[in-house]
Design a protein around this motif. Structure first.
Motif, PDB file in Angstrom:
ATOM      1  N   PRO A 100       0.778  -1.119  -0.024  1.00  0.00           N
ATOM      2  CA  PRO A 100      -0.227  -0.045   0.078  1.00  0.00           C
ATOM      3  C   PRO A 100       0.998   1.467   0.005  1.00  0.00           C
ATOM      4  N   LEU A 101       0.401   2.217  -0.762  1.00  0.00           N
ATOM      5  CA  LEU A 101       1.093   3.378  -0.663  1.00  0.00           C
ATOM      6  C   LEU A 101       0.275   4.313   0.335  1.00  0.00           C
ATOM      7  N   LEU A 102       1.140   4.782   1.373  1.00  0.00           N
ATOM      8  CA  LEU A 102       0.824   5.523   2.272  1.00  0.00           C
ATOM      9  C   LEU A 102       0.890   7.006   2.244  1.00  0.00           C
ATOM     10  N   SER A 103       0.019   7.765   2.726  1.00  0.00           N
ATOM     11  CA  SER A 103       0.099   9.272   2.843  1.00  0.00           C
ATOM     12  C   SER A 103       1.320   9.687   3.915  1.00  0.00           C
ATOM     13  N   ALA A 104       1.636  10.882   3.879  1.00  0.00           N
ATOM     14  CA  ALA A 104       2.371  11.432   5.064  1.00  0.00           C
ATOM     15  C   ALA A 104       1.976  11.140   6.449  1.00  0.00           C
ATOM     16  N   HIS A 105       0.802  10.862   6.647  1.00  0.00           N
ATOM     17  CA  HIS A 105       0.132  10.655   8.063  1.00  0.00           C
ATOM     18  C   HIS A 105      -0.221   8.992   8.044  1.00  0.00           C
ATOM     19  N   GLY A 106       0.241   8.419   7.230  1.00  0.00           N
ATOM     20  CA  GLY A 106       0.017   6.692   7.296  1.00  0.00           C
ATOM     21  C   GLY A 106      -1.278   6.478   6.739  1.00  0.00           C
ATOM     22  N   HIS A 107      -1.926   7.140   5.898  1.00  0.00           N
ATOM     23  CA  HIS A 107      -3.132   6.480   5.573  1.00  0.00           C
ATOM     24  C   HIS A 107      -3.114   5.878   4.182  1.00  0.00           C
ATOM     25  N   PRO A 108      -3.677   4.953   3.641  1.00  0.00           N
ATOM     26  CA  PRO A 108      -3.843   4.168   2.504  1.00  0.00           C
ATOM     27  C   PRO A 108      -4.395   5.102   1.173  1.00  0.00           C
ATOM     28  N   GLY A 180      -7.357   6.675 -10.417  1.00  0.00           N
ATOM     29  CA  GLY A 180      -7.607   7.882 -11.347  1.00  0.00           C
ATOM     30  C   GLY A 180      -8.764   8.873 -10.907  1.00  0.00           C
ATOM     31  N   PHE A 181      -9.537   8.367  -9.872  1.00  0.00           N
ATOM     32  CA  PHE A 181     -10.509   9.307  -9.093  1.00  0.00           C
ATOM     33  C   PHE A 181      -9.872  10.260  -7.992  1.00  0.00           C
ATOM     34  N   MET A 182      -8.608  10.262  -7.571  1.00  0.00           N
ATOM     35  CA  MET A 182      -8.003  11.002  -6.745  1.00  0.00           C
ATOM     36  C   MET A 182      -7.965  12.322  -7.268  1.00  0.00           C
ATOM     37  N   PRO A 183      -7.823  13.261  -6.272  1.00  0.00           N
ATOM     38  CA  PRO A 183      -7.734  14.872  -6.620  1.00  0.00           C
ATOM     39  C   PRO A 183      -6.457  14.993  -7.164  1.00  0.00           C
ATOM     40  N   MET A 184      -6.287  15.838  -8.030  1.00  0.00           N
ATOM     41  CA  MET A 184      -5.028  16.125  -8.490  1.00  0.00           C
ATOM     42  C   MET A 184      -3.996  16.640  -7.482  1.00  0.00           C
ATOM     43  N   GLN A 213     -17.024   2.620  -8.683  1.00  0.00           N
ATOM     44  CA  GLN A 213     -15.784   2.357  -8.197  1.00  0.00           C
ATOM     45  C   GLN A 213     -15.766   2.078  -6.530  1.00  0.00           C
ATOM     46  N   LEU A 214     -16.477   2.583  -5.785  1.00  0.00           N
ATOM     47  CA  LEU A 214     -16.702   2.500  -4.416  1.00  0.00           C
ATOM     48  C   LEU A 214     -17.127   1.279  -3.857  1.00  0.00           C
ATOM     49  N   SER A 215     -17.976   0.688  -4.765  1.00  0.00           N
ATOM     50  CA  SER A 215     -18.565  -0.560  -4.397  1.00  0.00           C
ATOM     51  C   SER A 215     -17.907  -1.768  -4.776  1.00  0.00           C
ATOM     52  N   SER A 216     -16.831  -1.457  -5.422  1.00  0.00           N
ATOM     53  CA  SER A 216     -15.890  -2.704  -5.989  1.00  0.00           C
ATOM     54  C   SER A 216     -15.102  -3.531  -4.901  1.00  0.00           C
ATOM     55  N   ASP A 217     -15.164  -4.642  -4.945  1.00  0.00           N
ATOM     56  CA  ASP A 217     -14.730  -5.718  -4.216  1.00  0.00           C
ATOM     57  C   ASP A 217     -13.242  -5.319  -3.975  1.00  0.00           C
ATOM     58  N   THR A 218     -12.730  -6.000  -2.847  1.00  0.00           N
ATOM     59  CA  THR A 218     -11.383  -6.164  -2.777  1.00  0.00           C
ATOM     60  C   THR A 218     -10.476  -6.999  -3.800  1.00  0.00           C
ATOM     61  N   GLN A 219      -9.870  -6.505  -4.398  1.00  0.00           N
ATOM     62  CA  GLN A 219      -9.179  -7.217  -5.577  1.00  0.00           C
ATOM     63  C   GLN A 219      -7.836  -6.908  -6.085  1.00  0.00           C
ATOM     64  N   LYS A 220      -7.064  -7.783  -6.811  1.00  0.00           N
ATOM     65  CA  LYS A 220      -5.861  -7.618  -7.050  1.00  0.00           C
ATOM     66  C   LYS A 220      -5.674  -6.673  -8.489  1.00  0.00           C
ATOM     67  N   LEU A 245     -10.814  -0.123  -3.456  1.00  0.00           N
ATOM     68  CA  LEU A 245     -10.724   1.390  -3.930  1.00  0.00           C
ATOM     69  C   LEU A 245     -11.375   2.281  -2.944  1.00  0.00           C
ATOM     70  N   ALA A 246     -12.319   1.785  -2.008  1.00  0.00           N
ATOM     71  CA  ALA A 246     -12.883   2.466  -1.123  1.00  0.00           C
ATOM     72  C   ALA A 246     -12.046   2.787   0.161  1.00  0.00           C
ATOM     73  N   ASP A 247     -10.990   1.992   0.268  1.00  0.00           N
ATOM     74  CA  ASP A 247      -9.883   2.351   1.407  1.00  0.00           C
ATOM     75  C   ASP A 247      -9.072   3.336   0.886  1.00  0.00           C
ATOM     76  N   PHE A 248      -8.691   3.544  -0.410  1.00  0.00           N
ATOM     77  CA  PHE A 248      -8.076   4.667  -0.878  1.00  0.00           C
ATOM     78  C   PHE A 248      -8.867   5.837  -0.811  1.00  0.00           C
ATOM     79  N   TYR A 249      -9.947   5.863  -0.926  1.00  0.00           N
ATOM     80  CA  TYR A 249     -10.888   6.856  -0.719  1.00  0.00           C
ATOM     81  C   TYR A 249     -10.858   7.495   0.512  1.00  0.00           C
ATOM     82  N   GLU A 250     -11.161   6.347   1.611  1.00  0.00           N
ATOM     83  CA  GLU A 250     -11.355   7.069   2.761  1.00  0.00           C
ATOM     84  C   GLU A 250     -10.156   7.546   3.297  1.00  0.00           C
TER      85      GLU A 250
END
Length: 261
Positions: A100-108, A180-184, A213-220, A245-250
């Protein structure tokens, strides 16, 4: 505007722009002056050997010279491209890892993956940065309609490890990607600072796209490493870990991302 910022942030090379005067100067420097000099040298050689008897041979020499000279100019590039193709044919993938790619505060917020490519003979650049036929990588997943959702490259070490070409041996490339849905501000933080509220808006194609996107299952996540899947073809390799994807969104929302109208 966005496309321009993306190109600048990734250091893409620009077009060379020549005026007519520049083109005339280049033509004189590359062809007219050398050919004129060679013709005079040829004339002197034939004159010393008796120009009347050698007139036919000098005429043939003058007609053939431009073609021979042009061919001679092409030989070095042809040899270089042939050698490059041989190097490229021997290159192969050794290992791909992901986390997982984590933010500066440790969020995925995305996926970080690294891949090791072996170049038994190295790989010349052919004057390009990154070098021609570099192992550029991309991540994507199939959505519920069968189309692809691509991840955006947030950062990559490809340019740093391949300056002037790839050395003989194994090279490791690390790539940070976000959906791709992430903010710029999450996709290209250097070009789109988070201090601008407009750069923190999620990027959905439609309400239906957001729901899928947000309702998609956990997947590779699937990996393609090109050009044209030469190193890893599309659909042939997935990440070792599964992602939602929902984890990245949160994770992005905790970091300040927001829904905008």
């Amino acid at each position: 505007m966005t496309a321009t910022a993306v190109a600048l942030s990734q250091g893409q090379g620009g077009w060379f722009v020549f005026t007519w005067f520049d083109m005339v100067v280049l033509a004189f420097a590359a062809y007219v002056i050398p050919l004129t000099a060679l013709l005079w040298i040829g004339w002197i050689v034939f004159w010393l050997g008796g120009w009347k008897a050698a007139l036919v041979r000098f005429t043939i020499f003058g007609i053939a010279l431009p073609a021979v000279y042009h061919a001679a100019l092409l030989v070095p590039a042809l040899v270089e491209r042939t050698w490059h193709a041989h190097q490229f044919a021997l290159a192969h993938m050794e290992e791909i890892t992901d986390e997982p790619l984590l933010s500066a505060h440790g969020h995925p917020i995305g996926v970080r993956f690294a891949y090791r490519v072996n170049f038994p003979l190295g790989l010349s650049s052919l004057g390009q940065e990154p070098p021609a036929d570099s192992p550029a990588a991309g991540l994507y997943i199939p959505d519920q309609k069968g189309t692809l959702m691509f991840f955006a490259t947030r950062d990559s070490t490809l340019r740093q490890v391949s300056r002037g070409g790839f050395p003989v041996g194994t090279t490791t490339v690390t790539v940070d990607t976000v959906p791709g849905f992430m903010p710029m501000a999450f996709q290209l933080p250097n070009a789109f600072p988070a201090s601008d509220p407009g750069n923190l808006c999620f990027r959905w194609k439609s309400a239906g796209d957001r729901q899928r996107q947000l309702s998609s299952d956990t997947q590779k996540v699937l990996i393609e490493i090109g050009p044209y899947g030469r190193y890893v073809r599309r659909g042939a390799h997935g990440t070792a870990h599964s992602y939602r994807l929902a984890d990245f969104y949160e994770g992005a929302k905790v970091e300040g991302a927001k829904e905008c109208r």
